[in-house]
Design a protein around this motif. Structure first.
Motif, mmCIF file in Angstrom:
data_model
loop_
_atom_site.group_PDB
_atom_site.id
_atom_site.type_symbol
_atom_site.label_atom_id
_atom_site.label_comp_id
_atom_site.label_asym_id
_atom_site.label_seq_id
_atom_site.Cartn_x
_atom_site.Cartn_y
_atom_site.Cartn_z
ATOM 1 N N THR A 111 0.897 -1.331 0.175
ATOM 2 C CA THR A 111 -0.009 0.047 -0.101
ATOM 3 C C THR A 111 0.908 1.093 0.029
ATOM 4 O O THR A 111 1.890 1.274 0.346
ATOM 5 C CB THR A 111 -1.006 0.113 1.287
ATOM 6 N N ALA A 112 0.365 2.403 -0.372
ATOM 7 C CA ALA A 112 1.022 3.688 -0.621
ATOM 8 C C ALA A 112 0.026 4.623 -0.344
ATOM 9 O O ALA A 112 -1.138 4.762 -0.550
ATOM 10 C CB ALA A 112 1.713 3.899 -2.007
ATOM 11 N N GLU A 113 0.391 5.873 0.084
ATOM 12 C CA GLU A 113 -0.263 7.081 0.363
ATOM 13 C C GLU A 113 0.723 8.337 -0.015
ATOM 14 O O GLU A 113 1.870 8.374 0.525
ATOM 15 C CB GLU A 113 -0.952 7.224 1.736
ATOM 16 N N TRP A 114 0.122 9.330 -0.780
ATOM 17 C CA TRP A 114 0.945 10.392 -1.446
ATOM 18 C C TRP A 114 0.041 11.624 -0.824
ATOM 19 O O TRP A 114 -1.111 11.759 -1.051
ATOM 20 C CB TRP A 114 1.054 10.540 -2.835
ATOM 21 N N ASN A 115 0.656 12.175 0.206
ATOM 22 C CA ASN A 115 0.070 13.322 0.988
ATOM 23 C C ASN A 115 0.314 14.568 0.039
ATOM 24 O O ASN A 115 1.486 15.037 -0.131
ATOM 25 C CB ASN A 115 0.416 13.607 2.495
ATOM 26 N N LEU A 116 -0.695 15.505 -0.668
ATOM 27 C CA LEU A 116 -0.393 16.428 -1.465
ATOM 28 C C LEU A 116 -0.271 17.680 -0.770
ATOM 29 O O LEU A 116 0.281 18.819 -1.315
ATOM 30 C CB LEU A 116 -1.689 16.558 -2.292
ATOM 31 N N LEU A 117 -0.547 17.624 0.630
ATOM 32 C CA LEU A 117 -0.166 18.866 1.282
ATOM 33 C C LEU A 117 1.126 19.000 1.757
ATOM 34 O O LEU A 117 1.723 20.141 1.869
ATOM 35 C CB LEU A 117 -1.265 18.977 2.705
ATOM 36 N N VAL A 161 -3.283 8.881 -12.607
ATOM 37 C CA VAL A 161 -2.877 9.735 -11.544
ATOM 38 C C VAL A 161 -3.572 11.205 -11.716
ATOM 39 O O VAL A 161 -4.340 11.806 -10.725
ATOM 40 C CB VAL A 161 -1.634 10.003 -11.111
ATOM 41 N N THR A 162 -3.570 11.682 -12.928
ATOM 42 C CA THR A 162 -4.315 12.905 -13.151
ATOM 43 C C THR A 162 -5.637 12.957 -13.035
ATOM 44 O O THR A 162 -6.448 13.741 -12.517
ATOM 45 C CB THR A 162 -3.992 13.552 -14.519
ATOM 46 N N ASP A 163 -6.361 11.771 -13.435
ATOM 47 C CA ASP A 163 -7.684 11.580 -13.337
ATOM 48 C C ASP A 163 -8.069 11.544 -11.893
ATOM 49 O O ASP A 163 -9.331 11.999 -11.386
ATOM 50 C CB ASP A 163 -8.280 10.594 -14.117
ATOM 51 N N CYS A 164 -7.451 10.826 -11.141
ATOM 52 C CA CYS A 164 -7.529 10.634 -9.693
ATOM 53 C C CYS A 164 -7.681 11.943 -8.942
ATOM 54 O O CYS A 164 -8.398 12.273 -8.141
ATOM 55 C CB CYS A 164 -6.772 9.620 -9.026
ATOM 56 N N LEU A 165 -6.420 12.796 -9.062
ATOM 57 C CA LEU A 165 -6.222 13.775 -8.291
ATOM 58 C C LEU A 165 -7.261 15.219 -8.768
ATOM 59 O O LEU A 165 -7.641 15.865 -7.714
ATOM 60 C CB LEU A 165 -4.750 14.362 -8.367
ATOM 61 N N VAL A 166 -7.348 15.249 -10.183
ATOM 62 C CA VAL A 166 -8.002 16.448 -10.599
ATOM 63 C C VAL A 166 -9.695 16.348 -10.635
ATOM 64 O O VAL A 166 -10.317 16.968 -10.145
ATOM 65 C CB VAL A 166 -7.591 16.691 -11.978
ATOM 66 N N MET A 189 -2.527 -1.444 -9.990
ATOM 67 C CA MET A 189 -2.926 -0.495 -9.154
ATOM 68 C C MET A 189 -4.233 -0.206 -8.907
ATOM 69 O O MET A 189 -4.891 0.187 -10.030
ATOM 70 C CB MET A 189 -2.005 0.810 -9.607
ATOM 71 N N MET A 190 -4.729 0.021 -7.796
ATOM 72 C CA MET A 190 -6.207 0.538 -7.453
ATOM 73 C C MET A 190 -6.189 1.562 -6.433
ATOM 74 O O MET A 190 -5.327 1.315 -5.480
ATOM 75 C CB MET A 190 -6.887 -0.910 -7.024
ATOM 76 N N GLY A 191 -6.558 2.530 -6.733
ATOM 77 C CA GLY A 191 -6.398 3.678 -5.636
ATOM 78 C C GLY A 191 -7.587 4.594 -5.901
ATOM 79 O O GLY A 191 -8.429 4.514 -6.656
ATOM 80 N N GLU A 192 -7.676 5.588 -4.995
ATOM 81 C CA GLU A 192 -8.841 6.747 -4.882
ATOM 82 C C GLU A 192 -8.377 8.023 -4.041
ATOM 83 O O GLU A 192 -7.105 7.790 -3.275
ATOM 84 C CB GLU A 192 -9.986 6.036 -4.215
ATOM 85 N N PRO A 193 -8.621 8.886 -4.437
ATOM 86 C CA PRO A 193 -8.467 10.228 -3.473
ATOM 87 C C PRO A 193 -8.964 10.282 -2.247
ATOM 88 O O PRO A 193 -10.057 9.624 -1.954
ATOM 89 C CB PRO A 193 -9.041 11.318 -4.342
ATOM 90 N N ASP A 198 -13.494 19.427 3.867
ATOM 91 C CA ASP A 198 -14.055 20.502 2.893
ATOM 92 C C ASP A 198 -14.379 19.520 1.416
ATOM 93 O O ASP A 198 -14.833 20.485 0.666
ATOM 94 C CB ASP A 198 -13.195 21.619 2.630
ATOM 95 N N GLY A 199 -14.114 18.405 1.103
ATOM 96 C CA GLY A 199 -14.239 17.782 0.159
ATOM 97 C C GLY A 199 -12.934 18.018 -1.003
ATOM 98 O O GLY A 199 -13.300 17.697 -2.116
ATOM 99 N N CYS A 200 -12.146 18.721 -0.760
ATOM 100 C CA CYS A 200 -10.875 18.750 -1.267
ATOM 101 C C CYS A 200 -9.996 17.635 -1.307
ATOM 102 O O CYS A 200 -9.836 16.714 -0.259
ATOM 103 C CB CYS A 200 -10.133 20.067 -1.152
ATOM 104 N N THR A 201 -9.098 17.169 -2.446
ATOM 105 C CA THR A 201 -8.383 16.154 -2.407
ATOM 106 C C THR A 201 -7.159 16.387 -1.350
ATOM 107 O O THR A 201 -6.319 17.532 -1.737
ATOM 108 C CB THR A 201 -7.794 15.785 -3.594
ATOM 109 N N ALA A 202 -6.925 15.590 -0.357
ATOM 110 C CA ALA A 202 -5.763 15.787 0.517
ATOM 111 C C ALA A 202 -4.548 14.997 0.292
ATOM 112 O O ALA A 202 -3.355 15.174 0.566
ATOM 113 C CB ALA A 202 -6.163 15.461 1.942
ATOM 114 N N SER A 203 -4.859 13.744 -0.215
ATOM 115 C CA SER A 203 -3.881 12.698 -0.848
ATOM 116 C C SER A 203 -4.290 11.690 -1.592
ATOM 117 O O SER A 203 -5.532 11.529 -1.936
ATOM 118 C CB SER A 203 -3.320 12.087 0.588
#
Length: 481
Positions: A111-117, A161-166, A189-193, A198-203
């Motif tokens: 598993t992996a998580e990428w924190n955008l903040l 990745v773009t489709d997931c984050l944007v 690879m299976m993932g989700e935002p 506030d409903g914004c993508t955090a990771s």
């Protein structure tokens, strides 16, 4: 790390343990059954594409059932707890536990998580092992991750990745990575935002599974399937060419031969080719009847070993030579000797049997010779018998041999049958007599027949539906009354 759409969403609860245990037991039983089939295919002919394809399918099914069992085991046991963070400095932290047992699900899923903040990258120990990286090197960022992919797979990962984050779309796709030692692995690879309050993508959170073995198994299945299809196409093409060659060589009349002078003492001739009931390949059987320049008639049947284009091309060569020798006035015994020499000199030697007859309508005499072939059958007054055979070995079996020749007087109304031995050779599932005895039993019906074609039709009705082991030819000559 649990999958979630919101950071504060509670983790799902595992299903009932008894239900999952029942599924695991059923999977194990099915795996054992498939494995038994796989073991039965380990002693097969490596040159047979169909059997290789069957074995590859069994291998793939076993691998998939292994993975299914491991998935169900993880579903039953729940998500493994992550070890608590060690407050000690990095240099004094305990070494991670040894890698999971080879073949276990944990050794193939990370598993992996990428924190955008915070730009923090969190990888599980299993994911480090999958990528062949040390924990000290750290996990790859989303910007660096494409650098370990094969070039043609990089646009796919970037798009996911773009489709997931944007756009907030879940990730579901495969790509191939290159390990530092040059090994290639295929990852699913299976993932989700992960959204904040506030409903914004955090990771972005993802599960990556090493499916290399599964894809290799599927590749083997596909390769062997393609090999089997190619072999089937080649066999169909060879069959088509062999049929066309046979049709071009065998007499065009394909039934009753229109011979002049078919009255008293003349010949009424008919023939038929019967394909094998157990093979799609055309053999080297032939029949022929030819009116010679001196008014006599040549009758012949024969059989070469083998099937397909080699057999039919060799048959065409022999039949052409036999026609030329007969037209030149060569006696049947000498014809057999020349055919034997021809086979010896050919580029692809073979074995064959043949019978060659020459009928003189002026005297009613039949001169004939044979090379390891069933003797002609003579039917007269409602009974039949094989003609006493002169000596003659198989064509191609020995060098410099002489073939004896014999003759017999035919009477008006006599029926002479020439055939190859595949006509009455039955499979083990077929009942009834074989060999000349089966044909001699047709004598009463031949006595009632008015033409040679009627006799051939009787033979086809009796033996045409049999599951023969080889193809066959039959030729019937009826002396006019």
């Amino acid at each position: 790390m649990p999958s979630h759409q919101f950071a504060d969403r509670p983790a799902p609860q595992p299903p009932e343990r008894d239900a999952v245990d029942a599924l695991i037991n059923r999977t194990r039983r099915l795996r054992g059954d498939v494995d038994a089939v796989r073991r039965d295919t380990t002693v097969i002919d490596e040159d047979d594409p169909q059997l290789r394809w069957q074995r590859a399918l069994c291998e793939l099914a076993v691998h998939q059932l292994d993975d299914l069992g491991e998935h169900l085991g993880q579903l039953r046991d729940g998500i493994p707890a992550q070890p608590a963070a060690d407050p000690a400095p990095e240099a004094t932290r305990r070494a991670p536990a040894g890698p999971p047992a080879a073949g276990s699900l944990l050794s193939k899923v990370g598993t992996a998580e990428w924190n955008l903040l915070t730009d923090e990258v969190t990888w599980s120990d299993e994911l480090y092992r999958i990528f062949g990286r040390s924990r000290e090197a750290g996990g790859l960022s989303l910007d660096d991750l494409p650098s370990v992919l094969l070039g043609e797979d990089q646009p796919l990962l970037t798009s996911m990745v773009t489709d997931c984050l944007v756009d907030g779309r879940p990730i579901d796709g495969e790509f191939r990575i290159l390990l530092p030692d040059g090994t290639m692995r295929t990852l699913h690879m299976m993932g989700e935002p992960v959204l904040d309050s506030d409903g914004c993508t955090a990771s972005m959170w993802a599960v990556l599974r090493d499916v290399s073995r599964l894809r290799r198994g599927q590749h083997i299945v596909g390769r062997t399937r393609d090999s089997l299809r190619h072999r089937e196409c080649m066999a169909q093409a060879e069959h088509r060419v062999a049929v066309e060659l046979q049709e071009a060589v065998l007499p065009a009349w394909r039934g009753s031969l229109p011979l002049p002078g078919r009255g008293a003492g003349g010949l009424d001739v008919a023939a038929h080719y019967l394909p094998s009931g157990s093979s799609d390949l055309i053999g080297g059987d032939w029949y022929d009847a030819l009116r010679l320049p001196d008014g006599r008639t040549m009758l012949t049947v024969g059989d070469l070993t083998g099937h397909g284009i080699p057999a039919t091309s060799a048959m065409a060569m022999l039949l052409g030579a036999l026609r030329g020798l007969a037209v030149a006035g060569i006696e049947p015994g000498a014809v057999m000797g020349h055919l034997n020499q021809l086979i010896e000199c050919s580029a692809q030697p073979a074995l064959g049997s043949a019978v060659c007859c020459r009928f003189d309508p002026a005297t009613g005499t039949l001169a004939w010779a044979q090379a390891g072939h069933p003797a002609p059958l003579l039917f007269r007054n409602g009974s039949g018998r094989p003609l006493p055979a002169p000596d003659g070995v198989l064509l191609g079996a020995a060098s410099g041999v002489a073939y004896e020749q014999d003759q017999v007087a035919l009477l008006p109304g006599d029926v002479l049958m020439l055939h190859t031995d595949g006509l009455t050779r039955r499979s083990s599932r077929s009942a009834g007599p074989e060999g000349p005895e089966a044909l001699l039993g047709l004598a009463p019906r031949f006595a009632q027949a008015r033409t040679a074609q009627d006799c051939v039709r009787t033979v086809v009705e009796e033996f045409g539906a049999n599951e023969r082991l080889d193809d066959a030819c039959v030729l019937v000559a009826r002396v006019g009354a």
